[in-house]
Design a protein around this motif. Structure first.
Motif, mmCIF file in Angstrom:
data_model
loop_
_atom_site.group_PDB
_atom_site.id
_atom_site.type_symbol
_atom_site.label_atom_id
_atom_site.label_comp_id
_atom_site.label_asym_id
_atom_site.label_seq_id
_atom_site.Cartn_x
_atom_site.Cartn_y
_atom_site.Cartn_z
ATOM 1 N N ARG A 234 -5.698 -23.720 -27.286
ATOM 2 C CA ARG A 234 -6.195 -23.444 -25.842
ATOM 3 C C ARG A 234 -5.754 -22.097 -25.120
ATOM 4 N N ILE A 235 -4.958 -21.356 -26.095
ATOM 5 C CA ILE A 235 -4.386 -20.074 -25.617
ATOM 6 C C ILE A 235 -5.488 -19.312 -25.232
ATOM 7 N N HIS A 236 -5.326 -18.869 -24.124
ATOM 8 C CA HIS A 236 -6.497 -17.583 -23.575
ATOM 9 C C HIS A 236 -5.641 -16.474 -23.897
ATOM 10 N N HIS A 237 -4.645 -16.000 -23.109
ATOM 11 C CA HIS A 237 -3.778 -14.794 -23.634
ATOM 12 C C HIS A 237 -2.391 -15.034 -23.488
ATOM 13 N N THR A 238 -1.476 -14.163 -24.133
ATOM 14 C CA THR A 238 0.077 -14.073 -23.835
ATOM 15 C C THR A 238 0.202 -12.763 -23.118
ATOM 16 N N PHE A 239 1.233 -12.933 -22.148
ATOM 17 C CA PHE A 239 1.577 -11.718 -21.446
ATOM 18 C C PHE A 239 3.081 -11.403 -21.504
ATOM 19 N N VAL A 240 3.516 -10.210 -21.146
ATOM 20 C CA VAL A 240 4.781 -9.970 -20.893
ATOM 21 C C VAL A 240 4.553 -8.865 -19.774
ATOM 22 N N PHE A 241 5.435 -9.118 -18.390
ATOM 23 C CA PHE A 241 5.324 -8.554 -17.228
ATOM 24 C C PHE A 241 6.444 -7.804 -17.311
ATOM 25 N N VAL A 242 6.653 -6.607 -17.198
ATOM 26 C CA VAL A 242 7.833 -5.810 -17.160
ATOM 27 C C VAL A 242 7.934 -5.263 -15.832
ATOM 28 N N SER A 243 9.286 -5.439 -15.307
ATOM 29 C CA SER A 243 9.471 -4.474 -13.914
ATOM 30 C C SER A 243 10.842 -4.406 -13.798
ATOM 31 N N GLU A 244 11.394 -3.514 -12.864
ATOM 32 C CA GLU A 244 12.464 -2.971 -12.733
ATOM 33 C C GLU A 244 13.217 -3.361 -11.299
ATOM 34 N N LYS A 245 14.479 -3.637 -11.521
ATOM 35 C CA LYS A 245 15.092 -3.961 -10.494
ATOM 36 C C LYS A 245 16.679 -3.341 -10.736
ATOM 37 N N ASP A 246 17.095 -2.398 -9.665
ATOM 38 C CA ASP A 246 18.448 -1.848 -9.733
ATOM 39 C C ASP A 246 18.620 -1.089 -11.080
ATOM 40 N N GLY A 247 17.542 -0.345 -11.511
ATOM 41 C CA GLY A 247 17.802 0.361 -12.586
ATOM 42 C C GLY A 247 17.666 -0.153 -13.969
ATOM 43 N N ASN A 248 17.390 -1.704 -13.887
ATOM 44 C CA ASN A 248 17.387 -2.372 -15.253
ATOM 45 C C ASN A 248 16.067 -2.815 -15.243
ATOM 46 N N LYS A 249 15.404 -2.799 -16.534
ATOM 47 C CA LYS A 249 14.016 -3.386 -16.751
ATOM 48 C C LYS A 249 14.245 -5.035 -17.126
ATOM 49 N N VAL A 250 13.387 -5.753 -16.730
ATOM 50 C CA VAL A 250 13.460 -7.263 -17.082
ATOM 51 C C VAL A 250 12.192 -7.507 -17.483
ATOM 52 N N ALA A 251 11.810 -8.678 -18.137
ATOM 53 C CA ALA A 251 10.650 -9.159 -18.664
ATOM 54 C C ALA A 251 10.428 -10.515 -18.254
ATOM 55 N N SER A 252 9.191 -10.895 -17.766
ATOM 56 C CA SER A 252 8.510 -11.964 -17.743
ATOM 57 C C SER A 252 7.755 -12.446 -18.908
ATOM 58 N N VAL A 253 7.971 -13.679 -19.507
ATOM 59 C CA VAL A 253 6.986 -13.907 -20.488
ATOM 60 C C VAL A 253 5.911 -15.205 -20.033
ATOM 61 N N ALA A 254 4.649 -15.087 -20.291
ATOM 62 C CA ALA A 254 3.713 -15.991 -19.829
ATOM 63 C C ALA A 254 2.787 -16.483 -20.738
ATOM 64 N N VAL A 255 2.013 -17.440 -20.492
ATOM 65 C CA VAL A 255 0.895 -18.069 -21.398
ATOM 66 C C VAL A 255 -0.254 -18.666 -20.612
ATOM 67 N N ALA A 256 -1.521 -17.992 -20.787
ATOM 68 C CA ALA A 256 -2.471 -18.336 -19.714
ATOM 69 C C ALA A 256 -3.177 -19.557 -20.837
ATOM 70 N N LEU A 257 -3.400 -20.655 -20.299
ATOM 71 C CA LEU A 257 -3.989 -21.428 -21.143
ATOM 72 C C LEU A 257 -5.670 -21.778 -20.875
ATOM 73 N N LYS A 258 -6.361 -22.128 -21.548
ATOM 74 C CA LYS A 258 -8.018 -22.373 -21.093
ATOM 75 C C LYS A 258 -8.027 -23.838 -20.416
ATOM 76 N N PRO A 259 -8.807 -24.003 -19.605
ATOM 77 C CA PRO A 259 -9.153 -25.180 -18.749
ATOM 78 C C PRO A 259 -9.337 -26.349 -19.771
ATOM 79 N N VAL A 260 -8.905 -27.745 -19.393
ATOM 80 C CA VAL A 260 -9.284 -28.531 -20.443
ATOM 81 C C VAL A 260 -10.605 -29.242 -20.024
#
Length: 129
Positions: A28-54
């Motif tokens: 069911r995996i549609h795509h996998t993602f890393v969302f990179v953002s910055e706060k107070d000079g430090n980069k952080v990542a969010s990891v995510a997976v989008a699944l196809k509908p059932v």
């Protein structure tokens, strides 16, 4: 098509849950993602997976571990490596996007609406029908 983020946590123990979701739903995996953002000079990542509908459903879940993983492309954290390996084991492409940090939004719901807009803009998830 309705897309909704489902937050599992910030990438500590819940990262293993996300990897298990990928394992048990690999078809069911549609795509996998890393969302990179910055706060107070430090980069952080969010990891995510989008699944196809059932079946005939019009619901696309996007499971996410939000902004709990330090991000450094030269020397990745162990948690990021775990996610990256899970993505490779499923023969998926890991899409990396630089986005705004969620702290600039009053409510996480607004942040997730922003991310859905970005993903639709780049055609990573389908538009509403």
């Amino acid at each position: 098509m309705i897309q909704r983020f489902i937050e599992l946590g910030q990438g500590y123990g819940d990262l293993f849950e996300l990897c298990e979701l990928m394992k048990t739903n690999h078809n069911r995996i549609h795509h996998t993602f890393v969302f990179v953002s910055e706060k107070d000079g430090n980069k952080v990542a969010s990891v995510a997976v989008a699944l196809k509908p059932v079946g005939e459903s019009k619901f696309m879940p996007i499971y996410i571990c939000r902004e709990g993983i330090p991000y450094n492309p030269e020397k990745q954290s162990k948690r990021f490596e775990i996610f990256e390996n899970a993505v490779k084991e499923r023969d998926q492409l890991l899409i990396t996007l630089e986005v705004k940090h969620s702290s600039i939004y009053v409510d996480p719901t607004l942040y997730y609406q922003y991310l859905i807009g970005v993903l639709r803009l780049y055609h990573y998830i389908p538009y509403l029908h």
